[in-house]
Design a protein around this motif. Structure first.
Motif, PDB file in Angstrom:
ATOM      1  N   ARG A 265       0.822  -1.207   0.000  1.00  0.00           N
ATOM      2  CA  ARG A 265       0.000   0.000   0.000  1.00  0.00           C
ATOM      3  C   ARG A 265       0.855   1.256   0.000  1.00  0.00           C
ATOM      4  O   ARG A 265       0.514   2.252  -0.636  1.00  0.00           O
ATOM      5  N   TYR A 266       1.967   1.197   0.730  1.00  0.00           N
ATOM      6  CA  TYR A 266       2.824   2.366   0.809  1.00  0.00           C
ATOM      7  C   TYR A 266       4.060   2.246  -0.080  1.00  0.00           C
ATOM      8  O   TYR A 266       5.109   2.818   0.199  1.00  0.00           O
ATOM      9  N   CYS A 267       3.884   1.484  -1.172  1.00  0.00           N
ATOM     10  CA  CYS A 267       4.774   1.560  -2.335  1.00  0.00           C
ATOM     11  C   CYS A 267       6.174   1.000  -2.109  1.00  0.00           C
ATOM     12  O   CYS A 267       7.131   1.438  -2.770  1.00  0.00           O
ATOM     13  N   PHE A 268       6.302   0.041  -1.201  1.00  0.00           N
ATOM     14  CA  PHE A 268       7.562  -0.680  -1.075  1.00  0.00           C
ATOM     15  C   PHE A 268       7.505  -1.885  -2.003  1.00  0.00           C
ATOM     16  O   PHE A 268       6.495  -2.599  -2.052  1.00  0.00           O
ATOM     17  N   SER A 269       8.567  -2.127  -2.732  1.00  0.00           N
ATOM     18  CA  SER A 269       8.541  -3.113  -3.802  1.00  0.00           C
ATOM     19  C   SER A 269       8.245  -4.520  -3.305  1.00  0.00           C
ATOM     20  O   SER A 269       7.655  -5.324  -4.031  1.00  0.00           O
ATOM     21  N   GLU A 270       8.653  -4.820  -2.074  1.00  0.00           N
ATOM     22  CA  GLU A 270       8.362  -6.129  -1.492  1.00  0.00           C
ATOM     23  C   GLU A 270       8.496  -6.039   0.024  1.00  0.00           C
ATOM     24  O   GLU A 270       9.118  -5.095   0.556  1.00  0.00           O
ATOM     25  N   PRO A 271       7.920  -6.995   0.755  1.00  0.00           N
ATOM     26  CA  PRO A 271       7.927  -6.918   2.224  1.00  0.00           C
ATOM     27  C   PRO A 271       9.326  -6.842   2.830  1.00  0.00           C
ATOM     28  O   PRO A 271       9.521  -6.169   3.847  1.00  0.00           O
ATOM     29  N   THR A 272      10.303  -7.499   2.220  1.00  0.00           N
ATOM     30  CA  THR A 272      11.652  -7.456   2.798  1.00  0.00           C
ATOM     31  C   THR A 272      12.256  -6.053   2.699  1.00  0.00           C
ATOM     32  O   THR A 272      12.996  -5.626   3.591  1.00  0.00           O
ATOM     33  N   VAL A 273      11.950  -5.340   1.605  1.00  0.00           N
ATOM     34  CA  VAL A 273      12.424  -3.964   1.459  1.00  0.00           C
ATOM     35  C   VAL A 273      11.776  -3.080   2.530  1.00  0.00           C
ATOM     36  O   VAL A 273      12.432  -2.239   3.164  1.00  0.00           O
ATOM     37  N   PHE A 274      10.468  -3.266   2.737  1.00  0.00           N
ATOM     38  CA  PHE A 274       9.753  -2.528   3.772  1.00  0.00           C
ATOM     39  C   PHE A 274      10.332  -2.829   5.156  1.00  0.00           C
ATOM     40  O   PHE A 274      10.589  -1.912   5.947  1.00  0.00           O
ATOM     41  N   ALA A 275      10.563  -4.103   5.452  1.00  0.00           N
ATOM     42  CA  ALA A 275      11.078  -4.484   6.764  1.00  0.00           C
ATOM     43  C   ALA A 275      12.457  -3.886   7.013  1.00  0.00           C
ATOM     44  O   ALA A 275      12.758  -3.426   8.128  1.00  0.00           O
ATOM     45  N   ARG A 276      13.307  -3.866   5.978  1.00  0.00           N
ATOM     46  CA  ARG A 276      14.642  -3.303   6.129  1.00  0.00           C
ATOM     47  C   ARG A 276      14.567  -1.790   6.393  1.00  0.00           C
ATOM     48  O   ARG A 276      15.260  -1.259   7.274  1.00  0.00           O
ATOM     49  N   ALA A 277      13.705  -1.102   5.636  1.00  0.00           N
ATOM     50  CA  ALA A 277      13.556   0.337   5.834  1.00  0.00           C
ATOM     51  C   ALA A 277      12.974   0.642   7.211  1.00  0.00           C
ATOM     52  O   ALA A 277      13.389   1.598   7.881  1.00  0.00           O
ATOM     53  N   PHE A 278      12.020  -0.169   7.642  1.00  0.00           N
ATOM     54  CA  PHE A 278      11.396   0.030   8.954  1.00  0.00           C
ATOM     55  C   PHE A 278      12.427  -0.140  10.063  1.00  0.00           C
ATOM     56  O   PHE A 278      12.501   0.669  10.993  1.00  0.00           O
ATOM     57  N   ARG A 279      13.242  -1.183   9.962  1.00  0.00           N
ATOM     58  CA  ARG A 279      14.267  -1.410  10.977  1.00  0.00           C
ATOM     59  C   ARG A 279      15.302  -0.284  10.987  1.00  0.00           C
ATOM     60  O   ARG A 279      15.758   0.156  12.054  1.00  0.00           O
ATOM     61  N   ASP A 280      15.691   0.202   9.808  1.00  0.00           N
ATOM     62  CA  ASP A 280      16.639   1.308   9.735  1.00  0.00           C
ATOM     63  C   ASP A 280      16.095   2.549  10.434  1.00  0.00           C
ATOM     64  O   ASP A 280      16.831   3.296  11.087  1.00  0.00           O
ATOM     65  N   GLU A 281      14.790   2.785  10.292  1.00  0.00           N
ATOM     66  CA  GLU A 281      14.177   3.996  10.849  1.00  0.00           C
ATOM     67  C   GLU A 281      13.876   3.869  12.332  1.00  0.00           C
ATOM     68  O   GLU A 281      14.099   4.806  13.109  1.00  0.00           O
ATOM     69  N   TYR A 282      13.352   2.713  12.761  1.00  0.00           N
ATOM     70  CA  TYR A 282      12.834   2.580  14.125  1.00  0.00           C
ATOM     71  C   TYR A 282      13.600   1.592  14.997  1.00  0.00           C
ATOM     72  O   TYR A 282      13.310   1.484  16.193  1.00  0.00           O
TER      73      TYR A 282
END
Length: 310
Positions: A265-282
């Motif tokens: 929904r928020y335009c991350f190409s795949e769940p692993t990319v989202f998870a990596r970005a989330f961990r980097d941020e939070y």
């Protein structure tokens, strides 16, 4: 009402009771002690807080567990203090006030003995669009006519004592307007605000990109990127950050919604990319955040360099 404590557990309980839940870490001194003198002006909590060196953190985990939707203002009276929120690091000098929002992570760092007046509004009692708040936090205000009027009003609320009923509600509303007007003069320009608002409304649009934003806001690409020269994050990093913030809110608001669905929904190409970005941020995975099992304390990674309820 005045309360004094001389140990860390008592101080943590007092801060949670008077403000919001915070992770409190002692400084280099012998221990934590403090005093809070507080009263109410309508829905507004007014407090004079004094204590010693320490760090207050409002983490994603505390937000998920305790909620507490508040807008707070800290008017520093003495001490060396710093507020970090929304990608900004603000040294708040005595005589300055600053806005912070309890629905997103923040950190207050107190280097030694300090004193601060803290004003706490329920967010639904504050006349401001929630989408605008990230542009108003961690911006110390001290100089100028608007700042002086707002500071005088805050000071009088400390001196006046409790005010109930319709008069208390009216005072709380008017002081909030004064504070936000003063801080707004230090917020991003109208043009940058237009760009930020455009982005905010299209965070789930996969076609959102600099070219689309520039065309919609009648800017050249060069002018668009120049607007972000003094912003805490570049254009691309701001879009990613706001998408992560929106997804983070939905992780707890909609616990049955699959993480992969939020990532898409928020335009991350795949769940692993989202998870990596989330961990980097939070500092934790989306799954750990949703279930409240974070490892280390989350804190936003800042573009440059790289919050108390008291």
């Amino acid at each position: 009402m005045e309360q004094r404590v001389r140990d860390l557990p008592g101080w943590q309980d007092l801060i949670r009771d008077r403000f919001v839940a915070l992770d409190i870490r002692p400084g280099d001194g012998p221990g934590v002690r403090g005093r809070v003198r507080s009263h109410a002006v309508g829905p507004l909590g007014v407090a004079d807080v004094r204590s010693v060196a320490q760090t207050f953190r409002r983490t994603s985990g505390l937000i998920a567990r305790h909620g507490e939707d508040r807008l707070q203002v800290g008017l520093v009276r003495a001490g060396v203090v710093q507020l970090d929120q929304d990608g900004r690091e603000a040294r708040v000098a005595p005589g300055s006030f600053v806005v912070y929002d309890t629905t997103r992570p923040f950190r207050w760092t107190m280097a030694g003995d300090w004193r601060m007046d803290v004003f706490t509004w329920p967010r639904d009692a504050v006349p401001v669009d929630p989408r605008r708040l990230p542009a108003l936090t961690a911006l110390p205000v001290r100089e100028g006519a608007s700042a002086l009027v707002a500071k005088a009003a805050l000071t009088e609320l400390i001196r006046t004592g409790p005010v109930a009923g319709a008069e208390g509600r009216l005072l709380a509303d008017r002081v909030a307007e004064l504070v936000l007007a003063a801080v707004g003069l230090h917020a991003p320009s109208d043009l940058l605000r237009q760009v930020l608002d455009f982005i905010e409304l299209r965070l789930d649009d996969p076609t959102l990109c600099p070219a689309v934003i520039a065309r919609a806001c009648h800017l050249s690409l060069r002018s668009l990127h120049r607007l972000f020269a003094d912003h805490p994050r570049s254009l691309a990093r701001w879009i990613r950050y706001r998408r992560l913030e929106r997804a983070r809110a939905e992780l707890t608001a909609f616990p049955e919604r699959p993480i992969a669905v939020l990532a898409a929904r928020y335009c991350f190409s795949e769940p692993t990319v989202f998870a990596r970005a989330f961990r980097d941020e939070y500092g934790c995975s989306p799954r750990d955040f949703r279930h409240g099992t974070q490892g280390r304390v989350p804190g936003a990674q800042r573009t440059r360099g790289v919050s108390p309820g008291a």
